[in-house]
Design a protein around this motif. Structure first.
Motif, short mmCIF file in Angstrom:
data_model
loop_
_atom_site.label_atom_id
_atom_site.label_comp_id
_atom_site.label_asym_id
_atom_site.label_seq_id
_atom_site.Cartn_x
_atom_site.Cartn_y
_atom_site.Cartn_z
N GLY A 1 -15.23 36.16 9.73
CA GLY A 1 -16.14 37.21 9.32
C GLY A 1 -17.60 36.82 9.47
N LYS A 2 -17.87 35.73 10.17
CA LYS A 2 -19.25 35.27 10.35
C LYS A 2 -19.86 35.73 11.66
CE LYS A 2 -19.75 30.85 9.64
NZ LYS A 2 -19.43 29.40 9.64
N PHE A 3 -18.98 36.04 12.67
CA PHE A 3 -19.50 36.31 14.01
C PHE A 3 -18.86 37.55 14.62
CE2 PHE A 3 -19.16 31.60 13.50
CZ PHE A 3 -20.51 31.36 13.26
N VAL A 4 -19.63 38.19 15.51
CA VAL A 4 -19.15 39.31 16.31
C VAL A 4 -19.40 38.98 17.78
CG1 VAL A 4 -19.79 41.66 17.02
CG2 VAL A 4 -19.25 41.19 14.63
N ASN B 1 -20.24 40.79 33.60
CA ASN B 1 -19.38 39.61 33.51
C ASN B 1 -19.89 38.62 32.44
OD1 ASN B 1 -17.93 40.70 35.66
ND2 ASN B 1 -19.20 39.61 37.17
N THR B 2 -20.12 39.16 31.24
CA THR B 2 -20.64 38.32 30.15
C THR B 2 -20.00 38.70 28.82
OG1 THR B 2 -22.50 39.84 29.82
CG2 THR B 2 -22.90 37.91 31.22
N ILE B 3 -20.17 37.79 27.87
CA ILE B 3 -19.82 38.02 26.47
C ILE B 3 -20.97 37.50 25.62
CG2 ILE B 3 -18.51 35.85 26.41
CD1 ILE B 3 -16.78 37.04 24.20
N SER B 4 -21.40 38.28 24.64
CA SER B 4 -22.51 37.85 23.78
C SER B 4 -21.98 37.54 22.39
CB SER B 4 -23.61 38.90 23.71
OG SER B 4 -23.12 40.13 23.20
N ALA B 5 -22.57 36.51 21.76
CA ALA B 5 -22.19 36.11 20.40
C ALA B 5 -23.29 36.53 19.44
CB ALA B 5 -22.00 34.60 20.35
N HIS B 6 -22.89 37.00 18.27
CA HIS B 6 -23.82 37.49 17.25
C HIS B 6 -23.39 36.98 15.88
CE1 HIS B 6 -25.20 40.67 20.17
NE2 HIS B 6 -23.96 40.45 20.61
N THR B 7 -24.36 36.66 15.04
CA THR B 7 -24.06 36.33 13.65
C THR B 7 -24.13 37.60 12.81
OG1 THR B 7 -26.38 35.81 13.19
CG2 THR B 7 -24.95 33.99 13.84
N ILE B 8 -23.32 37.63 11.73
CA ILE B 8 -23.32 38.74 10.80
C ILE B 8 -24.10 38.34 9.56
CG2 ILE B 8 -21.91 40.26 9.35
CD1 ILE B 8 -19.59 39.80 11.24
N ASP B 9 -25.11 39.13 9.19
CA ASP B 9 -25.79 38.91 7.92
C ASP B 9 -24.84 39.32 6.80
OD1 ASP B 9 -27.43 39.83 5.50
OD2 ASP B 9 -28.95 38.78 6.68
N ALA B 10 -24.47 38.37 5.95
CA ALA B 10 -23.44 38.62 4.94
C ALA B 10 -23.87 39.66 3.92
CB ALA B 10 -23.08 37.32 4.23
N SER B 11 -25.16 39.87 3.76
CA SER B 11 -25.65 40.85 2.77
C SER B 11 -25.80 42.24 3.38
CB SER B 11 -26.99 40.40 2.19
OG SER B 11 -26.85 39.18 1.50
N ASN C 1 -18.13 27.55 18.15
CA ASN C 1 -18.92 26.67 17.30
C ASN C 1 -18.96 27.34 15.92
OD1 ASN C 1 -21.22 25.63 15.82
ND2 ASN C 1 -21.87 24.63 17.71
N THR C 2 -18.28 26.75 14.95
CA THR C 2 -18.12 27.41 13.66
C THR C 2 -19.41 27.48 12.86
OG1 THR C 2 -17.36 25.33 12.68
CG2 THR C 2 -15.67 26.85 13.50
N SER C 3 -20.45 26.78 13.31
CA SER C 3 -21.75 26.86 12.63
C SER C 3 -22.63 27.95 13.23
CB SER C 3 -22.48 25.51 12.72
OG SER C 3 -21.77 24.51 12.04
N THR C 4 -22.63 28.06 14.56
CA THR C 4 -23.56 28.98 15.22
C THR C 4 -22.88 30.20 15.81
OG1 THR C 4 -23.37 27.93 17.40
CG2 THR C 4 -24.98 27.00 15.85
N GLY C 5 -21.56 30.11 16.07
CA GLY C 5 -20.86 31.19 16.76
C GLY C 5 -20.89 31.06 18.27
N GLY C 6 -21.60 30.06 18.78
CA GLY C 6 -21.65 29.84 20.22
C GLY C 6 -20.28 29.50 20.79
#
Length: 540
Positions: free
Chosen positions: A404-407, A415-425, A469-474
């Motif tokens: 639940g931290k990343f989308v 031909n790409t995939i982008s990583a995003h962090t979710i603001d928990a609030s 990468n469980t810290s950054t979502g990369g």
């Protein structure tokens, strides 16, 4: 005329006698016997007495005594005490404990605490006994996921992060009851924990409650087939991942393109793009996995995606031609859907995902190059727009990882995939980075441990494994393996042991075993399916 000197002298003598007589009267009426004398003209004398005693064996803090339900007296140590207010002679006194001590908990009792005050009272005895402390606890086994929360009697939440002993913070009392339940099941990876010996009456500290956690395995797979307008059902071999056909049911409308199941595995839903745009509902035989049609709900034009909230109470589908998303309440007994609300999306919504906590939903909008973020009402299922978030060009799919931290957003034409962090609030997405994939990626799936993402590359006829990468979502590419012809869907079984890819052009499903440490895929077989497999979901 001047007052004679002899008269003046007489007056002084008389005054002195009055003063002396009054003082003698007061002394005669006074006393030194522990009570107070009161003068009242024509009424005689009324006495007032003090109420006192002693406290013994006090170890806790917060003891408060009362006399006659008032005159509160805080006592902090062993020894004598005296109430501030005296009691009129002959009146009643009644000493009681208003507040028992705590830290440690004690029970204090009063002896000689009541009667009539005919003299000063000094023999009230308050004796304190430390209350035995009983605890409620047990052991947890098999826990590998995070987020397990236990409760006792619907409160006293206890978060458990590892196998071993646990004890609730709130002490129990003799004769009281306990009832331990799982408030929140673990996830990352998802597990199911059950309670044994979880309730009873307390006669001593409870230590035998057993919490056993297991990682669910996939039992059944369900695949939508656009070429035959059907949903096919398969039993999963827990050892090899192989699929065995159970049968199929029709969708009742053309071009089924998405499938979802409720978390309990009792109901399956398929979205149909053509034929008016509807959702087909099915009940699942818990023993065999076979599907039985339970209804069809016309929802809007060109249905393209369907998902079920983690609570199992609500479903959501996209109406691509209407640029909207619709919410439905699920009858948890029958699986029937009742439309509740509809809300606008961006232009041409293609895919919807709900992050694991069930608080936020995200919709990929192909023609407006955006992802719409929504807050979900846990009680009603209603959606509230948070923001339309600009992303890359022509997004086709969106997924959330199991933490639940990343989308992650998929772009077939770049031909790409982008990583995003979710603001928990707030639920807002912040882009981390973009990564190059194979040719024409169409969708992706994350495993239950939130360690890996799998992306199907339709024009390459491949599926790629990526480490998170469980810290950054990369993402870091682990490897790529061949699929069938034109893969369009991918899913991971709940145990994380197998990955399945639906290949729409050769009517097959590719099966892979997963290296638990690296996420790498190894081909484990190919199953011939029905015409045009487009989506796949696995139940546990």
């Amino acid at each position: 005329m001047p007052v004679p000197r002899i008269l003046t002298s007489f007056r002084h003598t008389l005054s002195s006698l009055i003063v002396i007589t009054s003082g003698a009267f007061l002394v005669a009426c006074g006393g030194g016997d522990g009570h107070t004398n009161l003068l009242s003209a024509g009424a005689g004398t009324a006495n007032s007495y003090s109420i006192a005693g002693s406290v013994s064996d006090l170890a806790g803090s917060g003891l408060v005594l009362q006399n006659n339900a008032g005159d509160d007296l805080a006592v902090s140590a062993n020894g004598s005490f005296t109430f501030a207010t005296t009691v009129t002679s002959g009146a009643a006194y009644n000493v009681s404990v208003r507040t028992q001590p705590s830290a440690p908990a004690q029970t204090c009792t009063v002896a000689n605490g009541s009667g009539q005050a005919n003299t000063a009272i000094s023999n009230v005895a308050v004796t304190c006994v430390t209350t035995p402390v009983y605890t409620v606890g047990g052991t947890v086994s098999g826990l590998v996921g995070s987020g397990l929360v236990l409760q006792n009697k619907g409160a006293d939440n206890l978060a458990v992060s590892a196998d071993g002993n646990f004890t609730f913070a709130t002490a129990a009392v003799i004769g009281g009851t306990y009832n331990v339940t799982v408030q929140t099941q673990p996830r990352v990876p998802a597990q199911t924990c059950t309670v044994t010996s979880g309730s009873g009456t307390i006669s001593a500290s409870v230590t035998n409650i057993a919490i056993n956690c297991i990682t669910p395995i996939g039992r059944f797979a369900y695949i939508t087939n656009s070429g035959s307008n059907s949903v096919s059902a398969y039993a999963i071999n827990a050892s090899t991942g192989a699929l065995t056909s159970i049968g199929s049911v029709t969708t009742g409308s053309a071009n089924p393109n998405a499938v979802a199941a409720d978390p309990s595995g009792k109901f399956v839903y398929a979205s149909n793009a053509n034929g008016g745009g509807n959702l087909s509902s099915y009940t699942v035989d818990a023993s065999t996995g076979a599907l039985t049609t339970s209804g069809s709900l016309v929802t809007g034009t060109n249905q393209n995606s369907v998902t079920v909230a983690p609570s199992g109470k609500f479903a959501y589908s996209l109406n691509t031609a209407l640029n909207s998303v619709t919410a439905y309440a699920i009858n948890t007994s029958t699986g029937a859907l009742t439309q509740t609300t509809s809300i606008s999306t961006g232009t041409q919504p293609r895919d919807i995902t709900i992050e694991p906590s069930g608080r936020f939903a995200y919709v990929a909008n192909t023609m407006s190059n955006s992802v719409s973020a929504y807050a979900l009402n846990a009680d009603t299922g209603a959606m509230t727009l948070i923001a339309h978030i600009t992303v890359g060009s022509l997004p086709n799919a969106v997924i959330s990882d199991a933490s639940g931290k990343f989308v992650y957003v998929i772009y077939p034409f770049s031909n790409t995939i982008s990583a995003h962090t979710i603001d928990a609030s707030s639920g807002i997405l912040t882009q981390v980075a973009t990564f190059s994939t194979g040719a024409h990626p169409t969708t992706a799936a994350s495993d239950a441990s939130a360690k890996f993402v799998y992306v199907v590359n339709s024009s390459d006829n491949t599926v790629s494994a990526w480490a998170i990468n469980t810290s950054t979502g990369g993402l870091t590419l682990v490897g790529t393996v061949a699929t069938g012809t034109y893969p369009t869907a991918v899913t991971v079984d709940p145990s994380g042991k197998f990955v399945y890819v639906a290949n729409v052009n050769d009517n097959t499903v590719s099966i892979y075993s997963v290296n638990a440490a690296t996420g790498a895929l190894t081909a484990a077989g190919t199953m011939a399916g029905l015409a045009g497999p487009t989506a796949i979901v696995i139940t546990k």
